[in-house]
Design a protein around this motif. Structure first.
Motif, PDB file in Angstrom:
ATOM      1  N   UNK A  85       2.529  -5.413  -7.001  1.00 43.00           N
ATOM      2  CA  UNK A  85       3.698  -4.683  -7.497  1.00 43.00           C
ATOM      3  C   UNK A  85       4.980  -5.458  -7.222  1.00 43.00           C
ATOM      4  N   UNK A  86       5.069  -6.046  -6.043  1.00 38.71           N
ATOM      5  CA  UNK A  86       6.235  -6.859  -5.712  1.00 38.71           C
ATOM      6  C   UNK A  86       6.355  -8.059  -6.648  1.00 38.71           C
ATOM      7  N   UNK A  87       5.243  -8.723  -6.914  1.00 37.68           N
ATOM      8  CA  UNK A  87       5.259  -9.886  -7.806  1.00 37.68           C
ATOM      9  C   UNK A  87       5.756  -9.504  -9.200  1.00 37.68           C
ATOM     10  N   UNK A  89       0.980   3.635   3.407  1.00 36.71           N
ATOM     11  CA  UNK A  89       2.319   4.210   3.249  1.00 36.71           C
ATOM     12  C   UNK A  89       3.270   3.181   2.632  1.00 36.71           C
ATOM     13  N   UNK A  90       3.183   1.942   3.090  1.00 29.60           N
ATOM     14  CA  UNK A  90       4.032   0.892   2.534  1.00 29.60           C
ATOM     15  C   UNK A  90       3.705   0.617   1.074  1.00 29.60           C
ATOM     16  N   UNK A  91       2.419   0.672   0.730  1.00 36.39           N
ATOM     17  CA  UNK A  91       2.035   0.444  -0.666  1.00 36.39           C
ATOM     18  C   UNK A  91       2.623   1.518  -1.575  1.00 36.39           C
ATOM     19  N   UNK A  92       2.636   2.757  -1.102  1.00 38.54           N
ATOM     20  CA  UNK A  92       3.219   3.833  -1.899  1.00 38.54           C
ATOM     21  C   UNK A  92       4.711   3.597  -2.112  1.00 38.54           C
ATOM     22  N   UNK A  93       5.396   3.182  -1.059  1.00 37.48           N
ATOM     23  CA  UNK A  93       6.838   2.923  -1.152  1.00 37.48           C
ATOM     24  C   UNK A  93       7.119   1.705  -2.041  1.00 37.48           C
ATOM     25  N   UNK A  94       6.359   0.648  -1.862  1.00 34.26           N
ATOM     26  CA  UNK A  94       6.601  -0.581  -2.622  1.00 34.26           C
ATOM     27  C   UNK A  94       6.328  -0.374  -4.111  1.00 34.26           C
ATOM     28  N   UNK A  95       5.248   0.309  -4.436  1.00 32.88           N
ATOM     29  CA  UNK A  95       4.940   0.521  -5.855  1.00 32.88           C
ATOM     30  C   UNK A  95       5.956   1.455  -6.503  1.00 32.88           C
ATOM     31  N   UNK A  96       6.429   2.450  -5.765  1.00 33.24           N
ATOM     32  CA  UNK A  96       7.480   3.331  -6.293  1.00 33.24           C
ATOM     33  C   UNK A  96       8.761   2.539  -6.545  1.00 33.24           C
ATOM     34  N   UNK A  97       9.110   1.659  -5.614  1.00 32.85           N
ATOM     35  CA  UNK A  97      10.299   0.828  -5.793  1.00 32.85           C
ATOM     36  C   UNK A  97      10.125  -0.155  -6.945  1.00 32.85           C
ATOM     37  N   UNK A  98       8.907  -0.619  -7.168  1.00 29.75           N
ATOM     38  CA  UNK A  98       8.669  -1.533  -8.288  1.00 29.75           C
ATOM     39  C   UNK A  98       8.981  -0.856  -9.620  1.00 29.75           C
ATOM     40  N   UNK A  99       8.585   0.408  -9.746  1.00 26.89           N
ATOM     41  CA  UNK A  99       8.930   1.167 -10.948  1.00 26.89           C
ATOM     42  C   UNK A  99      10.448   1.270 -11.074  1.00 26.89           C
ATOM     43  N   UNK A 147       3.336  -1.718 -13.424  1.00 24.28           N
ATOM     44  CA  UNK A 147       3.786  -1.092 -12.182  1.00 24.28           C
ATOM     45  C   UNK A 147       3.561   0.414 -12.145  1.00 24.28           C
ATOM     46  N   UNK A 148       3.582   1.090 -13.299  1.00 26.23           N
ATOM     47  CA  UNK A 148       3.303   2.529 -13.273  1.00 26.23           C
ATOM     48  C   UNK A 148       1.858   2.781 -12.847  1.00 26.23           C
ATOM     49  N   UNK A 149       0.946   1.884 -13.262  1.00 25.05           N
ATOM     50  CA  UNK A 149      -0.451   2.002 -12.824  1.00 25.05           C
ATOM     51  C   UNK A 149      -0.574   1.722 -11.338  1.00 25.05           C
ATOM     52  N   UNK A 171      -2.131   4.193  -8.510  1.00 22.65           N
ATOM     53  CA  UNK A 171      -3.260   3.747  -7.690  1.00 22.65           C
ATOM     54  C   UNK A 171      -2.943   3.804  -6.202  1.00 22.65           C
ATOM     55  N   UNK A 172      -1.682   3.582  -5.853  1.00 25.08           N
ATOM     56  CA  UNK A 172      -1.312   3.572  -4.434  1.00 25.08           C
ATOM     57  C   UNK A 172      -1.493   4.937  -3.778  1.00 25.08           C
ATOM     58  N   UNK A 173      -1.306   6.011  -4.540  1.00 24.11           N
ATOM     59  CA  UNK A 173      -1.309   7.345  -3.940  1.00 24.11           C
ATOM     60  C   UNK A 173      -2.620   7.651  -3.224  1.00 24.11           C
ATOM     61  N   UNK A 174      -3.736   7.323  -3.855  1.00 22.01           N
ATOM     62  CA  UNK A 174      -5.024   7.681  -3.262  1.00 22.01           C
ATOM     63  C   UNK A 174      -5.307   6.863  -2.006  1.00 22.01           C
ATOM     64  N   UNK A 175      -4.647   5.726  -1.868  1.00 25.30           N
ATOM     65  CA  UNK A 175      -4.858   4.913  -0.667  1.00 25.30           C
ATOM     66  C   UNK A 175      -4.441   5.685   0.590  1.00 25.30           C
TER      67      UNK A 175
END
Length: 393
Positions: free
Chosen positions: A262-264, A330-340, A354-356, A360-364
């Motif tokens: 997501x960051x990339x 938790x970081x993945x959820x924050x990072x992917x949300x910020x990517x959007x 990034x929306x995908x 996907x991050x939520x279930x993690x």
């Protein structure tokens, strides 16, 4: 910008480069469409088995590669950065092999493990039930003697089974004695998918990881021979929970890879998109968001690798595994949300991935023990562990 990594050997660095190439050439071109079509990529797991990836963390004498967990988890990261469903699948398969590799007899290992680690057989892990998720001792699925002393008959149901209906074998925990809540009356069985009475329900309709099939599994008079029990009768929950610490590290690695992906994507967009005559990365507001995303990914990776190094040194790592799972997801959820957010309106469309990633991050944060459970585990360890111990490795 792929993750920066350091290794103790050129062999490990070459492995990561191979996985990165496979991810770019074989996985990335298929991921978006397969997720949109909810297509389970069984052929991908065969391919990964053929090149040795499914057996990486298991000893060479059992048919694996004997790779340190520190390196194996970085392999999972590289896969998760491109296709999270496949990364999760590799982690779950490794978890489904764990009981056989650690508690199976030499005869059981020789008979089944080579095909499992080689990718010919894909596994699933069956612990949770509809009302026994975070509290597995509350399970009600039973395994009773068949009357002839030759095996067991399994009845009940399992919930949230990754690879349900797609797996070739199921590692199933069921109650052989005691009442609901008894932690010592549960046993572990390795059950082939084509066993009569083993029925997979229609897959769950999920918000993310749609390329990873999740389904309930019904046990309707499933007859399992004695040779398919792993460990002693009553050891099932011990076997199940022993593998969960490693499984949590696997999910933490996939989540870290997902965040890196997501960051990339966000970084590439921010370097190309212009507003007010400048690239949007040159605007401090966006630059700071990207900086926080990078810090979150790097922090998750460091936490993950610390736990892996403890495991590789045969030191207790349960607390650190829970910390890694908590921090990374938790970081993945924050990072992917910020990517959007970085992509703005474009990030909310399916034209960009990034929306995908965000879905996907939520279930993690939920599977392999919810992050609320991880906090409970960490708190209990703090109460009883010597947190300041120094160990020479």
């Amino acid at each position: 910008m792929p993750a920066r990594r350091t290794f103790r050997s050129a062999e490990h660095a070459d492995l990561i480069q191979l996985v990165r190439t496979i991810a770019a050439d074989e996985l990335a071109p298929r991921a978006a469409q397969a997720e949109a079509d909810e297509e389970f990529p069984r052929d991908v797991f065969r391919m990964l088995g053929e090149v040795g990836i499914l057996g990486l963390p298991y000893p060479e004498e059992l048919g694996g590669s004997g790779l340190p967990y520190e390196v194996y988890l970085q392999v999972l990261e590289e896969i998760g950065a491109v296709w999270a469903s496949v990364g999760v699948g590799v982690s779950v398969h490794a978890l489904s092999c764990f009981g056989l590799a650690t508690r199976g007899t030499p005869e059981q290992q020789q008979r089944w493990l080579p095909e499992m680690l080689g990718g010919e057989l894909l596994g699933a892990y069956c612990l949770s039930e509809a009302h026994a998720g975070s509290d597995p001792a509350a399970m009600t699925a039973t395994a009773r003697g068949d009357g002839d002393g030759d095996g067991y008959v399994l009845n009940g149901a399992k919930a949230w089974v990754t690879h349900g209906g797609q797996a070739d074998f199921y590692k199933i925990m069921a109650r052989t004695s005691g009442a609901q809540g008894d932690r010592h009356g549960i046993s572990c069985f390795l059950v082939p998918a084509d066993t009569p009475g083993l029925v997979s329900d229609v897959p769950e309709r999920k918000m993310g990881l749609t390329g990873s099939t999740t389904a309930a599994l019904r046990l309707e008079g499933v007859r399992v021979p004695m040779e398919r029990r792993l460990g002693a009768e009553g050891d099932g929950l011990k076997i199940a929970l022993a593998g969960l610490d490693a499984g949590r590290l696997g999910i933490a690695a996939v989540a870290t890879g997902l965040a890196q992906g997501a960051l990339d994507a966000a970084l590439a967009y921010a370097q190309q998109r212009h507003t007010f005559g400048r690239r949007i990365i040159d605007h401090q507001g966006l630059g700071f968001i990207l900086a926080d995303m990078e810090a979150a990914v790097v922090a998750a990776r460091a936490t993950l690798l610390h736990a892996a190094r403890l495991k590789d040194a045969d030191l207790p790592f349960s607390r650190e595994a829970s910390i890694a799972k908590l921090v990374a997801t938790d970081n993945a959820m924050k990072v992917t949300t910020d990517a959007v957010q970085v992509l703005g309106g474009a990030g909310y469309t399916r034209e960009f991935p990034v929306e995908r990633y965000m879905r996907e991050a939520k279930v993690m944060q939920i599977f392999e023990g919810t992050n609320q459970i991880q906090r409970m585990v960490i708190g209990r360890h703090l109460d009883r562990d010597n947190a300041g111990a120094i160990t020479r490795v």
